[in-house]
Motif scaffolding. Structure first.
Motif, PDB file in Angstrom:
ATOM      1  N   SER A  20       5.824   6.424   4.777  1.00  0.00           N
ATOM      2  CA  SER A  20       7.148   5.914   4.395  1.00  0.00           C
ATOM      3  C   SER A  20       7.602   6.521   3.064  1.00  0.00           C
ATOM      4  O   SER A  20       6.837   6.571   2.099  1.00  0.00           O
ATOM      5  CB  SER A  20       7.046   4.389   4.256  1.00  0.00           C
ATOM      6  N   LYS A  44      11.275   5.097   5.940  1.00  0.00           N
ATOM      7  CA  LYS A  44      11.473   4.597   4.574  1.00  0.00           C
ATOM      8  C   LYS A  44      11.617   3.065   4.632  1.00  0.00           C
ATOM      9  O   LYS A  44      12.255   2.528   5.541  1.00  0.00           O
ATOM     10  CB  LYS A  44      12.741   5.257   3.995  1.00  0.00           C
ATOM     11  N   THR A  45      11.057   2.378   3.661  1.00  0.00           N
ATOM     12  CA  THR A  45      11.079   0.910   3.664  1.00  0.00           C
ATOM     13  C   THR A  45      12.486   0.347   3.425  1.00  0.00           C
ATOM     14  O   THR A  45      13.157   0.750   2.462  1.00  0.00           O
ATOM     15  CB  THR A  45      10.156   0.373   2.545  1.00  0.00           C
ATOM     16  N   LYS A 173       0.543  -2.792   4.621  1.00  0.00           N
ATOM     17  CA  LYS A 173       0.224  -1.764   3.609  1.00  0.00           C
ATOM     18  C   LYS A 173      -0.131  -2.450   2.298  1.00  0.00           C
ATOM     19  O   LYS A 173       0.662  -3.229   1.755  1.00  0.00           O
ATOM     20  CB  LYS A 173       1.430  -0.842   3.432  1.00  0.00           C
ATOM     21  N   ARG A 200       0.847   3.536  -3.610  1.00  0.00           N
ATOM     22  CA  ARG A 200       0.645   4.162  -4.919  1.00  0.00           C
ATOM     23  C   ARG A 200       0.565   3.076  -5.994  1.00  0.00           C
ATOM     24  O   ARG A 200       0.915   1.927  -5.764  1.00  0.00           O
ATOM     25  CB  ARG A 200       1.800   5.107  -5.217  1.00  0.00           C
ATOM     26  N   THR A 249      -4.069   6.435   3.125  1.00  0.00           N
ATOM     27  CA  THR A 249      -2.964   7.188   2.514  1.00  0.00           C
ATOM     28  C   THR A 249      -3.190   7.322   1.018  1.00  0.00           C
ATOM     29  O   THR A 249      -3.583   6.368   0.358  1.00  0.00           O
ATOM     30  CB  THR A 249      -1.583   6.553   2.804  1.00  0.00           C
ATOM     31  N   GLY A 251      -3.033  11.039  -1.744  1.00  0.00           N
ATOM     32  CA  GLY A 251      -3.628  12.275  -2.241  1.00  0.00           C
ATOM     33  C   GLY A 251      -4.022  13.312  -1.215  1.00  0.00           C
ATOM     34  O   GLY A 251      -4.682  14.289  -1.566  1.00  0.00           O
ATOM     35  N   LEU A 272       2.540  12.174   2.395  1.00  0.00           N
ATOM     36  CA  LEU A 272       3.907  12.337   1.934  1.00  0.00           C
ATOM     37  C   LEU A 272       4.026  13.410   0.843  1.00  0.00           C
ATOM     38  O   LEU A 272       4.747  14.389   1.025  1.00  0.00           O
ATOM     39  CB  LEU A 272       4.478  10.996   1.423  1.00  0.00           C
ATOM     40  N   SER A 273       3.322  13.238  -0.292  1.00  0.00           N
ATOM     41  CA  SER A 273       3.515  14.154  -1.428  1.00  0.00           C
ATOM     42  C   SER A 273       3.366  15.616  -1.020  1.00  0.00           C
ATOM     43  O   SER A 273       4.135  16.472  -1.463  1.00  0.00           O
ATOM     44  CB  SER A 273       2.531  13.842  -2.549  1.00  0.00           C
TER      45      SER A 273
END
Ligand SMILES: Cc1cc2nc3c(=O)[nH]c(=O)nc-3n(C[C@H](O)[C@H](O)[C@H](O)COP(=O)(O)O)c2cc1C
Length: 344
Positions: A20, A44-45, A173, A200, A249, A251, A272-273
């Motif tokens: 997300s 996306k949330t 999550k 994160r 999720t 890194g 994602l990153s």
């Protein structure tokens, strides 16, 4: 040999899922994820109307920290620092986004929501399901969430009430922290289908010239390749405590990272990153790296190695330690001590 992965009843073409965030905010992005053979996409949330202000983002909202810092000229060390809160449209826009994704995509679409009142969680979850999502993820762990990041009673109620009204699988999550295993067990008891570990963390950076905070002037979400190491530990601990599947999720930059998550007990890995930094092609590259590993090891699927690294883990009391005087080699200090294993 195949990357096909069964996750919460969904057959995914790859264990690699788009997490997300800004890479799942628009229907066109789903096509890009699909082209690169992503297993699924978590949208996306969307925030409840109470948090409408979270649909507006500051500019700029991202900063890459330490990008120029090299370790011995080889390893790129960086942190992605960002303040981007909820989906930027209304809830009606979000339901339409899910419908559009379902019309155009063949890979599973996972809706993601955030609220605080259990009734809002429930109402939003019902709409996510009605709009056609294949599963839903409850984002109870955002680093930007107003208030403290405690696993409040309201969240436990929220998980329970959403699970009670959903036919589709419910992922929860969670944020990293000392309470994580307990929270995973609670999510499992409440009937969650899987947990996503971990969101994160909330970080902070200041500028020494202006002597004030960077960007928007407040704390921000932070992550980077380094983040996988604390998530690896959390996944390892959770995998030994719960029976429901884990989506790891944090890194992930390569196929090697995906394999490590699976060796520690994860079923899928959300990224994602790496997409934001290296592009959509990262998904296909990561898939290829995992396939090459399977081939090299003579494996048919990742299922054969799920949790394998946990079997080789040692109990802290069993770690072989060297004593200062020993001339003969390592020994187990606890076992060899006359009074037996030390308990403190
Ligand atoms: C810019 C940005 C926005 C994000 N937005 C969300 C979000 O809306 N909801 C959510 O659950 N996680 C969000 N995340 C967290 C990601 O889904 C993902 O779990 C996290 O970034 C760890 O994976 P990565 O290291 O591969 O990026 C966001 C992360 C970033 C970097």
């Amino acid at each position: 040999m195949s990357l096909t992965t069964l996750f919460v009843g969904l057959e995914l073409q790859s264990p690699v899922i788009v997490a997300s965030g800004p890479a799942s905010h628009d229907v066109n992005q789903i096509g890009l994820a699909e082209e690169q053979r992503a297993g699924a996409v978590v949208l996306k949330t969307a925030c409840s109307d109470k948090y409408e202000h979270m649909r507006y983002w500051p500019r700029p909202r991202y900063k890459l920290l330490d990008w120029d810092k090299q370790i011995e000229g080889r390893s790129k060390m960086f942190s992605l620092y960002s303040y981007e809160q909820g989906y930027s449209g209304t809830l009606t826009d979000y339901w339409r986004l899910i419908e559009a994704c379902k019309q155009h995509a063949t890979i599973p679409i996972i809706g993601s929501i955030f609220a605080d009142d259990p009734k809002d969680w429930e109402r939003m979850a019902i709409n996510v399901e009605r709009s056609g999502a294949d599963a839903i993820e409850l984002d109870i762990s955002s680093p930007h969430r107003p208030g403290t990041s405690e696993f409040k009673t309201t969240f436990v109620e929220a998980i329970r009430s959403v699970v009670n009204v959903m036919k589709i699988p419910v992922l929860v999550k969670l944020a990293p922290g000392p309470e994580l295993v307990h929270q995973c067990l609670t999510a499992e008891e409440c009937g969650a289908s899987a947990v996503t570990l971990c969101n994160r963390i909330r970080g902070f950076d200041v500028d020494i010239e202006s002597q004030g905070p960077i960007l928007h002037g407040y704390f921000a979400g932070i992550g980077g390749p380094w983040a996988k190491y604390y998530t690896f530990r959390h996944v390892a601990e959770a995998a030994q405590a719960i029976k429901i599947p884990i989506s790891g999720t944090g890194g992930t930059m390569s196929g090697e990272d995906v394999i490590k998550y699976v060796l520690l007990g994860a079923t899928t890995v959300q990224i994602l990153s790496v997409i934001l930094i290296n592009g959509w092609e990262s998904i296909a590259r990561i898939n290829k790296e995992v396939e090459e590993y399977l081939e090299r090891k003579g494996l048919d699927s990742l299922e054969q190695i799920r949790g394998k690294a946990l079997e080789a883990m040692t109990h802290p009391d069993e770690i072989i330690r060297w004593s200062g005087e020993s001339k003969t080699g390592p020994r187990n200090v606890w076992k060899d001590k006359p009074e037996g294993r030390r308990t403190t």
